[in-house]
Design an enzyme around this catalytic site. Sequence first.
Site, PDB file in Angstrom:
ATOM      1  N   ALA A   4      11.478 -17.596 -37.054  1.00  0.00           N
ATOM      2  CA  ALA A   4      10.210 -17.643 -37.769  1.00  0.00           C
ATOM      3  C   ALA A   4       9.222 -18.510 -37.004  1.00  0.00           C
ATOM      4  O   ALA A   4       9.593 -19.556 -36.471  1.00  0.00           O
ATOM      5  CB  ALA A   4      10.409 -18.201 -39.182  1.00  0.00           C
ATOM      6  N   CYS A   5       7.999 -18.028 -36.928  1.00  0.00           N
ATOM      7  CA  CYS A   5       6.934 -18.826 -36.321  1.00  0.00           C
ATOM      8  C   CYS A   5       5.672 -18.610 -37.140  1.00  0.00           C
ATOM      9  O   CYS A   5       5.701 -17.911 -38.150  1.00  0.00           O
ATOM     10  CB  CYS A   5       6.739 -18.470 -34.849  1.00  0.00           C
ATOM     11  N   SER A   6       4.599 -19.195 -36.719  1.00  0.00           N
ATOM     12  CA  SER A   6       3.372 -19.137 -37.504  1.00  0.00           C
ATOM     13  C   SER A   6       3.012 -17.712 -37.915  1.00  0.00           C
ATOM     14  O   SER A   6       2.751 -17.442 -39.078  1.00  0.00           O
ATOM     15  CB  SER A   6       2.209 -19.763 -36.737  1.00  0.00           C
ATOM     16  N   GLN A  53       5.692 -17.277 -40.912  1.00  0.00           N
ATOM     17  CA  GLN A  53       6.172 -18.329 -41.816  1.00  0.00           C
ATOM     18  C   GLN A  53       6.130 -17.923 -43.277  1.00  0.00           C
ATOM     19  O   GLN A  53       6.987 -18.332 -44.060  1.00  0.00           O
ATOM     20  CB  GLN A  53       5.418 -19.632 -41.587  1.00  0.00           C
TER      21      GLN A  53
END
Length: 104
Positions: free
Chosen positions: A7-9, A39
């Site tokens: 998961a990232c921005s 996210q």
Amino acid sequence: MKKILLACSSGMSTSLLVEKMKAHARSIGEEAEIWAVGQEQAKQEMAKADVVLIGPQMSFLKGDLQKEAAKYGISVEVINMVAYGMADGKAAYEQAISLMGGTR
């Protein structure tokens, strides 16, 4: 089959890392489902995962995500910054496997 959620921005910056992790898993003969989300989708997607790795830019959310992950008995960890920056699929994959206790 190992199931690894990244998961990232926005889910975009981890896409290259996902591909490199998949390539590494194939190269060592392991089956792994590896996918990336933004996210806002992480909490819903973690129900399908064995482990969650989050981008360094999301480290401030680690505690909140860990609380949710505890419901599923899985770990959440920030991706090693060097591995993330270099899109080192081998290092990120090994980090995920170690969080799963070696194998699952």
